[in-house]
Design a protein around this motif. Structure first.
Motif, PDB file in Angstrom:
ATOM      1  N   VAL A 142      43.438  56.158  30.074  1.00 21.56           N
ATOM      2  CA  VAL A 142      44.417  57.090  30.636  1.00 21.56           C
ATOM      3  C   VAL A 142      45.524  57.375  29.613  1.00 21.56           C
ATOM      4  CG1 VAL A 142      46.000  55.470  31.812  1.00 21.56           C
ATOM      5  CG2 VAL A 142      45.587  57.708  32.807  1.00 21.56           C
ATOM      6  N   GLN A 143      45.713  56.428  28.693  1.00 18.16           N
ATOM      7  CA  GLN A 143      46.761  56.580  27.676  1.00 18.16           C
ATOM      8  C   GLN A 143      46.236  57.182  26.382  1.00 18.16           C
ATOM      9  OE1 GLN A 143      49.284  52.765  27.491  1.00 18.16           O
ATOM     10  NE2 GLN A 143      47.442  52.089  28.547  1.00 18.16           N
ATOM     11  N   ASP A 144      44.930  57.383  26.291  1.00 18.81           N
ATOM     12  CA  ASP A 144      44.322  57.791  25.022  1.00 18.81           C
ATOM     13  C   ASP A 144      44.342  59.310  24.894  1.00 18.81           C
ATOM     14  OD1 ASP A 144      42.751  58.361  22.851  1.00 18.81           O
ATOM     15  OD2 ASP A 144      41.131  56.966  23.406  1.00 18.81           O
ATOM     16  N   THR A 145      45.306  59.800  24.141  1.00 16.48           N
ATOM     17  CA  THR A 145      45.498  61.253  24.052  1.00 16.48           C
ATOM     18  C   THR A 145      44.422  61.935  23.212  1.00 16.48           C
ATOM     19  OG1 THR A 145      47.064  60.821  22.273  1.00 16.48           O
ATOM     20  CG2 THR A 145      47.983  61.223  24.479  1.00 16.48           C
ATOM     21  N   THR A 146      43.516  61.143  22.609  1.00 11.55           N
ATOM     22  CA  THR A 146      42.398  61.798  21.912  1.00 11.55           C
ATOM     23  C   THR A 146      41.306  62.206  22.905  1.00 11.55           C
ATOM     24  OG1 THR A 146      41.114  59.783  21.478  1.00 11.55           O
ATOM     25  CG2 THR A 146      42.836  60.349  19.872  1.00 11.55           C
ATOM     26  N   LEU A 147      41.388  61.700  24.142  1.00 13.21           N
ATOM     27  CA  LEU A 147      40.391  62.066  25.152  1.00 13.21           C
ATOM     28  C   LEU A 147      40.788  63.380  25.822  1.00 13.21           C
ATOM     29  CD1 LEU A 147      39.796  58.604  26.904  1.00 13.21           C
ATOM     30  CD2 LEU A 147      38.284  59.765  25.272  1.00 13.21           C
ATOM     31  N   SER A 148      39.808  64.035  26.431  1.00 16.73           N
ATOM     32  CA  SER A 148      40.091  65.286  27.143  1.00 16.73           C
ATOM     33  C   SER A 148      40.932  65.005  28.385  1.00 16.73           C
ATOM     34  CB  SER A 148      38.783  65.948  27.561  1.00 16.73           C
ATOM     35  OG  SER A 148      38.149  65.156  28.540  1.00 16.73           O
ATOM     36  N   LYS A 202      40.132  61.344  35.175  1.00 14.29           N
ATOM     37  CA  LYS A 202      39.193  60.422  35.819  1.00 14.29           C
ATOM     38  C   LYS A 202      39.684  58.983  35.657  1.00 14.29           C
ATOM     39  CE  LYS A 202      35.097  62.177  34.179  1.00 14.29           C
ATOM     40  NZ  LYS A 202      33.630  62.155  33.998  1.00 14.29           N
ATOM     41  N   ALA A 203      40.173  58.656  34.466  1.00 15.19           N
ATOM     42  CA  ALA A 203      40.666  57.289  34.218  1.00 15.19           C
ATOM     43  C   ALA A 203      41.785  56.945  35.191  1.00 15.19           C
ATOM     44  CB  ALA A 203      41.145  57.168  32.772  1.00 15.19           C
ATOM     45  N   LEU A 204      42.697  57.870  35.408  1.00 12.82           N
ATOM     46  CA  LEU A 204      43.811  57.613  36.339  1.00 12.82           C
ATOM     47  C   LEU A 204      43.284  57.435  37.766  1.00 12.82           C
ATOM     48  CD1 LEU A 204      46.790  57.322  37.036  1.00 12.82           C
ATOM     49  CD2 LEU A 204      47.000  59.825  37.014  1.00 12.82           C
ATOM     50  N   TYR A 227      52.146  47.921  45.709  1.00  9.65           N
ATOM     51  CA  TYR A 227      53.273  47.521  44.865  1.00  9.65           C
ATOM     52  C   TYR A 227      52.826  47.295  43.423  1.00  9.65           C
ATOM     53  CZ  TYR A 227      57.792  45.151  44.052  1.00  9.65           C
ATOM     54  OH  TYR A 227      59.044  44.788  43.612  1.00  9.65           O
ATOM     55  N   ARG A 228      51.686  46.598  43.276  1.00  9.25           N
ATOM     56  CA  ARG A 228      51.177  46.346  41.922  1.00  9.25           C
ATOM     57  C   ARG A 228      50.668  47.624  41.267  1.00  9.25           C
ATOM     58  NH1 ARG A 228      48.104  40.827  43.792  1.00  9.25           N
ATOM     59  NH2 ARG A 228      49.721  39.327  43.169  1.00  9.25           N
ATOM     60  N   LEU A 229      50.105  48.532  42.054  1.00 11.11           N
ATOM     61  CA  LEU A 229      49.671  49.808  41.473  1.00 11.11           C
ATOM     62  C   LEU A 229      50.868  50.561  40.904  1.00 11.11           C
ATOM     63  CD1 LEU A 229      47.676  52.087  40.863  1.00 11.11           C
ATOM     64  CD2 LEU A 229      47.885  52.810  43.280  1.00 11.11           C
ATOM     65  N   ALA A 230      51.967  50.585  41.662  1.00  6.74           N
ATOM     66  CA  ALA A 230      53.173  51.254  41.156  1.00  6.74           C
ATOM     67  C   ALA A 230      53.661  50.583  39.879  1.00  6.74           C
ATOM     68  CB  ALA A 230      54.271  51.232  42.217  1.00  6.74           C
ATOM     69  N   ALA A 231      53.707  49.253  39.880  1.00 14.22           N
ATOM     70  CA  ALA A 231      54.177  48.522  38.693  1.00 14.22           C
ATOM     71  C   ALA A 231      53.290  48.825  37.489  1.00 14.22           C
ATOM     72  CB  ALA A 231      54.183  47.014  38.984  1.00 14.22           C
ATOM     73  N   TRP A 232      51.976  48.862  37.735  1.00 14.25           N
ATOM     74  CA  TRP A 232      51.019  49.084  36.638  1.00 14.25           C
ATOM     75  C   TRP A 232      51.162  50.503  36.077  1.00 14.25           C
ATOM     76  CZ3 TRP A 232      48.972  45.652  33.743  1.00 14.25           C
ATOM     77  CH2 TRP A 232      47.849  45.934  32.944  1.00 14.25           C
ATOM     78  N   LEU A 233      51.254  51.480  36.957  1.00 13.89           N
ATOM     79  CA  LEU A 233      51.407  52.872  36.489  1.00 13.89           C
ATOM     80  C   LEU A 233      52.743  53.042  35.774  1.00 13.89           C
ATOM     81  CD1 LEU A 233      49.924  54.892  39.506  1.00 13.89           C
ATOM     82  CD2 LEU A 233      48.789  54.287  37.356  1.00 13.89           C
TER      83      LEU A 233
END
Ligand SMILES: *[C@@H]1O[C@H](CO)[C@@H](O)[C@H](O)[C@H]1NC(C)=O
Ligand SMILES: *[C@@H]1O[C@H](CO)[C@@H](O)[C@H](O)[C@H]1NC(C)=O
Ligand SMILES: *[C@@H]1O[C@H](CO)[C@@H](O)[C@H](O)[C@H]1NC(C)=O
Ligand SMILES: *[C@@H]1O[C@H](CO)[C@@H](O)[C@H](O)[C@H]1NC(C)=O
Ligand SMILES: [Zn+2]
Length: 340
Positions: A117-123, A129-131, A274-280
């Motif tokens: 999701v952080q890889d800006t070389t991907l489309s 989809k990763a997110l 809660y953990r999803l928010a922290a992770w994002l």
């Protein structure tokens, strides 16, 4: 927003429901997370998902369960769980090397899609989809029977729930939460999330939330996800199968079993949100945004390659057999094809 009470129609449709920690659980996890996102994270998610509505995370929370049934998405079916080769109720634990096979598992998937999701070389499409996978898998990893091998995550333990034949995996995915809430629509999920968010902020979970973030480390997605999986898996010994498989096989579980289990369903859905928010927030801002003590990580990229598998060396014969049985059963839930 108007409170939706179950109508006759929704009660009738409940009986034929094939939803999972799927619709109600996943949507609720997403709505809870939305309440704890930093403004930058909200902007990032709305932008990448191209959705400015008030349900921008919830709208994609079950995408992964549809995608796994497409030809293109078949490979992702084993990524919805990790088959802990532990021995409940005597011993519950997660061992990434032991439990995550070559085809991957929910722990390796969280690591992979956190990186992607952080890889800006991907489309944009791949990052989107990763997110969507991260949102979904942070939900699944909190369902105790998504982090357990025994009886194919409870899929082969037949039970009844209010007289309806089903299996143990399915009641943990959906029946118990749906009984509590009385439906599984988007507005049911939003309403449930409102109550759990209040419990988190000022209610019964307020004193626990800092412990919910222990072990979270954006530099090490594998160990972070193992902490969450270990937490959920511990309930297999204490609450899901406290007296073993035979004690629940063929039993009606809407009574005392439900009463003991429903607090675990509630706290696990709350933790997942809660953990999803922290992770994002960690992915987007480098901070969980939820604790004053949280560390700012300059290098936010999860380390790729940390999850290269070592194969099947070191597994005992019964573990190899358990893995073979899972593969023969298939990577999805039971025969009814319930999403999970
Ligand atoms: C974003 O969504 C709008 C409508 O909801 C659509 O018209 C547009 O094509 C979408 N853009 C992208 C990049 O997907
Ligand atoms: C990471 O995800 C991509 C896209 O789904 C997939 O092709 C790749 O095999 C995954 N890698 C690992 C190591 O899981
Ligand atoms: C349980 O089953 C009975 C009889 O079928 C039905 O009337 C009742 O509404 C059900 N309860 C729930 C919570 O689904
Ligand atoms: C994450 O990695 C960065 C760069 O390697 C380091 O500065 C930071 O302290 C690490 N954070 C944690 C929580 O380990
Ligand atoms: Zn799933």
């Amino acid at each position: 927003m108007a409170v939706t009470k179950p109508t006759l129609l929704s009660l009738l449709s409940l009986t034929s429901s094939v939803t999972a920690w799927g619709t109600l659980g996943h949507d609720t996890v997403a709505f809870i997370a939305q309440n704890f996102l930093a403004p930058e994270t909200t902007t990032f998610a709305k932008g990448l998902l191209n959705d400015t509505s008030s349900a921008y995370l919830a709208n994609v929370a079950t995408w992964a369960d549809s995608y796994r049934y497409t030809a293109e998405g078949t490979f992702s079916a084993p990524l919805h769980y990790i088959d802990a080769l532990d021995e409940p109720p005597t011993s519950c634990n997660i061992d990434f090397d032991r439990d995550c096979p070559e085809e991957g598992c929910i722990v390796s998937a969280i690591a992979n899609y956190t990186t992607r999701v952080q890889d800006t070389t991907l489309s944009v499409v791949e990052r989107q989809k990763a997110l969507k996978w991260v949102i979904h898998f942070l939900g699944d990893i909190h369902q105790p029977l998504h982090v357990e091998n025994l009886a194919i995550g409870g899929n082969t333990i037949d039970v009844t729930f209010n007289g309806t034949s089903t299996n143990l995996h399915h009641i943990w995915d959906s029946n118990m939460a749906e009984k509590l809430i009385g439906g599984y629509s988007l507005s049911d999920a939003e309403e449930w999330s409102t109550s759990l968010v209040a419990d988190i902020k000022t209610g019964k979970y307020a004193t626990q939330t800092s412990t919910w973030l222990s072990g979270i480390n954006i530099n090490d997605s594998i160990s972070s996800a193992v902490v969450w999986a270990t937490d959920a898996n511990s309930y297999v010994c204490t609450t899901v199968l406290p007296e073993g498989e035979d004690a629940v096989q063929g039993q009606e579980l809407q009574g005392a079993y439900y009463d003991a289990a429903i607090p675990v369903v509630q706290v696990q859905v709350a933790k997942a949100g809660y953990r999803l928010a922290a992770w994002l927030n960690l992915i987007v801002t480098g901070s969980t945004g939820l604790e004053s003590s949280s560390k700012y990580n300059k290098n936010k990229m999860a380390v790729p390659g940390a999850y290269v598998k070592r194969g099947e060396t070191g597994l005992e014969d019964w573990m190899l057999e358990a893995r073979r049985v899972r593969r023969a059963f298939g990577w999805n839930c039971g025969a009814e094809g319930h999403a999970h």
